[in-house]
Design an enzyme around this catalytic site. Structure first.
Site, mmCIF file in Angstrom:
data_model
loop_
_atom_site.group_PDB
_atom_site.id
_atom_site.type_symbol
_atom_site.label_atom_id
_atom_site.label_comp_id
_atom_site.label_asym_id
_atom_site.label_seq_id
_atom_site.Cartn_x
_atom_site.Cartn_y
_atom_site.Cartn_z
ATOM 1 N N TYR A 150 30.985 34.685 27.226
ATOM 2 C CA TYR A 150 29.868 34.894 28.301
ATOM 3 C C TYR A 150 30.304 34.160 29.591
ATOM 4 O O TYR A 150 30.242 34.926 30.532
ATOM 5 C CB TYR A 150 28.458 33.991 27.719
ATOM 6 C CG TYR A 150 27.770 33.782 28.642
ATOM 7 C CD1 TYR A 150 26.597 34.700 28.849
ATOM 8 C CD2 TYR A 150 27.514 32.563 29.199
ATOM 9 C CE1 TYR A 150 25.439 34.467 29.576
ATOM 10 C CE2 TYR A 150 26.309 32.432 30.289
ATOM 11 C CZ TYR A 150 25.446 33.389 30.507
ATOM 12 O OH TYR A 150 24.416 33.146 31.273
ATOM 13 N N PHE A 203 13.803 22.677 20.299
ATOM 14 C CA PHE A 203 13.399 21.679 19.915
ATOM 15 C C PHE A 203 11.608 21.651 19.889
ATOM 16 O O PHE A 203 11.079 21.038 19.102
ATOM 17 C CB PHE A 203 13.597 20.464 21.043
ATOM 18 C CG PHE A 203 15.199 19.762 20.819
ATOM 19 C CD1 PHE A 203 15.795 20.172 19.482
ATOM 20 C CD2 PHE A 203 15.562 19.207 21.561
ATOM 21 C CE1 PHE A 203 16.903 19.573 19.500
ATOM 22 C CE2 PHE A 203 16.836 18.212 21.432
ATOM 23 C CZ PHE A 203 17.580 18.536 20.284
ATOM 24 N N GLY A 219 24.426 14.874 19.792
ATOM 25 C CA GLY A 219 23.791 15.225 21.029
ATOM 26 C C GLY A 219 24.356 14.305 22.082
ATOM 27 O O GLY A 219 23.730 13.917 23.187
ATOM 28 N N SER A 300 29.973 22.715 26.748
ATOM 29 C CA SER A 300 30.171 21.953 27.713
ATOM 30 C C SER A 300 29.661 20.538 27.905
ATOM 31 O O SER A 300 28.477 20.289 27.307
ATOM 32 C CB SER A 300 29.261 22.625 29.034
ATOM 33 O OG SER A 300 29.359 23.991 29.194
HETATM 34 C C1 UGA Z 1 22.762 27.761 28.113
HETATM 35 C C2 UGA Z 1 23.538 29.147 28.823
HETATM 36 O O1 UGA Z 1 24.635 29.346 27.958
HETATM 37 C C3 UGA Z 1 23.787 29.140 30.298
HETATM 38 O O2 UGA Z 1 24.531 30.443 30.775
HETATM 39 C C4 UGA Z 1 22.489 28.749 31.000
HETATM 40 O O3 UGA Z 1 22.859 28.746 32.354
HETATM 41 C C5 UGA Z 1 21.796 27.485 30.345
HETATM 42 O O4 UGA Z 1 21.550 27.687 29.007
HETATM 43 C C6 UGA Z 1 20.596 27.583 31.231
HETATM 44 O O5 UGA Z 1 19.546 27.111 30.380
HETATM 45 O O6 UGA Z 1 20.691 27.351 32.350
HETATM 46 P P1 UGA Z 1 23.389 25.489 27.231
HETATM 47 O O7 UGA Z 1 22.860 24.554 28.450
HETATM 48 O O8 UGA Z 1 24.508 25.085 26.468
HETATM 49 O O9 UGA Z 1 23.649 26.850 28.004
HETATM 50 O O10 UGA Z 1 22.521 26.024 26.283
HETATM 51 P P2 UGA Z 1 21.469 25.301 25.304
HETATM 52 O O11 UGA Z 1 21.225 26.048 23.945
HETATM 53 O O12 UGA Z 1 20.270 24.643 25.728
HETATM 54 O O13 UGA Z 1 22.277 23.704 24.799
HETATM 55 C C7 UGA Z 1 22.013 22.753 25.547
HETATM 56 C C8 UGA Z 1 22.605 21.627 24.856
HETATM 57 O O14 UGA Z 1 21.781 21.335 23.688
HETATM 58 C C9 UGA Z 1 24.004 21.968 23.898
HETATM 59 O O15 UGA Z 1 24.752 20.708 24.158
HETATM 60 C C10 UGA Z 1 23.665 22.232 22.628
HETATM 61 O O16 UGA Z 1 24.816 22.154 21.790
HETATM 62 C C11 UGA Z 1 22.569 21.339 22.343
HETATM 63 N N1 UGA Z 1 21.765 21.775 21.258
HETATM 64 C C12 UGA Z 1 20.879 23.133 21.366
HETATM 65 C C13 UGA Z 1 21.149 21.002 20.351
HETATM 66 O O17 UGA Z 1 21.872 19.833 20.302
HETATM 67 N N2 UGA Z 1 20.366 21.381 19.272
HETATM 68 C C14 UGA Z 1 19.775 22.709 19.424
HETATM 69 O O18 UGA Z 1 18.640 22.965 18.370
HETATM 70 C C15 UGA Z 1 19.887 23.449 20.449
#
Ligand code: UGA
Length: 341
Positions: A150, A203, A219, A300
């Site tokens: 992506y 969440f 986390g 990330s």
């Molecule tokens: C995503 C998209 O890939 C980006 O392109 C976008 O810009 C971004 O969301 C956004 O909302 O702006 P990311 O931040 O990795 O990126 O998306 P999430 O799925 O919200 O994850 C955030 C963090 O929470 C990650 O470390 C993930 O592993 C963690 N997570 C997610 C959990 O620990 N538990 C969950 O149930 C879901």
């Protein structure tokens, strides 16, 4: 001014449409679904909805862009679980189909405001996690980690747009959003089997349906979250300051609102409990990323935006972390209290 919003029915798009209508722009929202766009916008004389699935056909693309002064393009798959499940669809939509919009804007000499992603900054937290549009290195994981397909597609689109700007006089602005949060984000799921939305929606789903809150890799990774209305205000500032923002890449985020995902789980659980004290709250469980999302997941570590460009024209985000989550959760909590969820 006539503004077309490709992806106007999505989370960010619907909030943007609401903002533009409130400022008296003429808005054409282009999407598959209209449900997230509020009723008062749909009834407004300045609003038009055009049903279109860019994946299936682009017949109307030329006419819509011809009829626009500014083109926002927010069409994308932006949910990490999809990068693992459907990597080819992600590239097809996020690069190839988006490129058709870029080419039309070039052909018809229209200002393209293209949504990219903070995800282009990649894997590492950079220098103290702070990312700047012109100087940060964009470092991704290996090809066998599909998580980065992506980011790579978004980066290539940015590079093509930049080259169109340099060589073909395309007027553009590239937006890199950093974790916008608010009502109507992604979708609510009753169990993991229905899919994995982004962390806030996931969440929230766990709290509503008493499913465990899963912490990917304990986390430990961090994000900066910005309230959707602060983010949309930034878009409003950009559209009013074409000379400042044309042919620029612009981060939109709130550098002050950093939190680890572990602390976020505890914060959201606390806010929920405070609002609905009678309900039990779910347990918080740690799970390895590849077990949760499938092979090819990486994450990330940290991403904090520099927002100097927006600050230079007077924009500052207003909502702190606690306010951002309290207001965003309130939308769902009210629905729960009214038994709509
Ligand atoms: C995503 C998209 O890939 C980006 O392109 C976008 O810009 C971004 O969301 C956004 O909302 O702006 P990311 O931040 O990795 O990126 O998306 P999430 O799925 O919200 O994850 C955030 C963090 O929470 C990650 O470390 C993930 O592993 C963690 N997570 C997610 C959990 O620990 N538990 C969950 O149930 C879901």
């Amino acid at each position: 001014m006539k503004v077309s919003v490709f992806g106007g029915g999505g989370f960010v798009g619907s909030h943007l449409v609401e903002y533009l209508i409130s400022k008296n722009y003429k808005v054409m929202a282009v999407d598959l679904n209209i449900e997230k766009i509020p009723e008062n916008c749909r009834l407004n004389n300045n609003f038009t909805f055009i049903k279109m699935d860019l994946c299936k056909n682009n017949d109307k693309l030329e006419d819509i862009i011809k009829d626009s002064d500014v083109v926002f393009n927010l069409i994308a798959y932006a949910i990490p679980s999809l990068y693992i499940e459907k990597p080819l669809d992600v590239v097809d939509l996020n690069f190839f189909k988006n490129l058709e919009i870029v080419k039309q804007c070039h052909k018809q000499n229209k200002w393209l405001i293209q949504f990219s992603s903070c995800e282009v900054y990649g894997l590492l937290g950079g220098r103290n996690g702070i990312f700047s549009e012109e100087s940060s290195l964009l470092i991704l994981g290996p090809v066998n980690k599909n998580r980065w397909i992506y980011s790579c597609a978004k980066q290539l689109l940015e590079r093509v747009i930049f080259a169109y700007g340099e060589h073909e006089d395309l007027t553009y602005t590239i937006i890199r959003p950093f974790n916008f949060i608010g009502p109507k984000m992604d979708f609510i799921v009753k169990s993991r089997a229905e899919g994995i939305p982004r962390v806030f929606a996931n969440f929230m789903s766990s709290l509503l349906y008493k499913e465990p809150m899963y912490l990917v890799d304990k986390g430990k990774n961090k994000r900066t979250f910005i309230y959707i209305k602060d983010a949309v205000d930034a878009l409003g500032v950009i559209i009013k300051n074409k000379k400042v923002f044309q042919n620029k890449i612009v981060n939109i985020g709130n550098p002050e609102n950093e939190i680890s995902i572990k602390n976020l789980a505890y914060l959201m659980r606390k806010i929920y409990k405070k609002n609905i004290p009678d309900e039990i709250t779910p347990e918080i469980i740690s799970i390895p990323g590849e077990k949760y999302y499938g092979n090819g997941y990486q994450d990330s570590e940290r991403r904090i935006p520099t927002v100097d460009k927006l600050n230079s024209v007077g924009w500052m985000p207003k909502k702190n972390l606690k306010e951002t989550f309290t207001i965003s959760m309130d939308y769902y909590i009210k629905k729960r209290i009214n038994k709509e969820l």
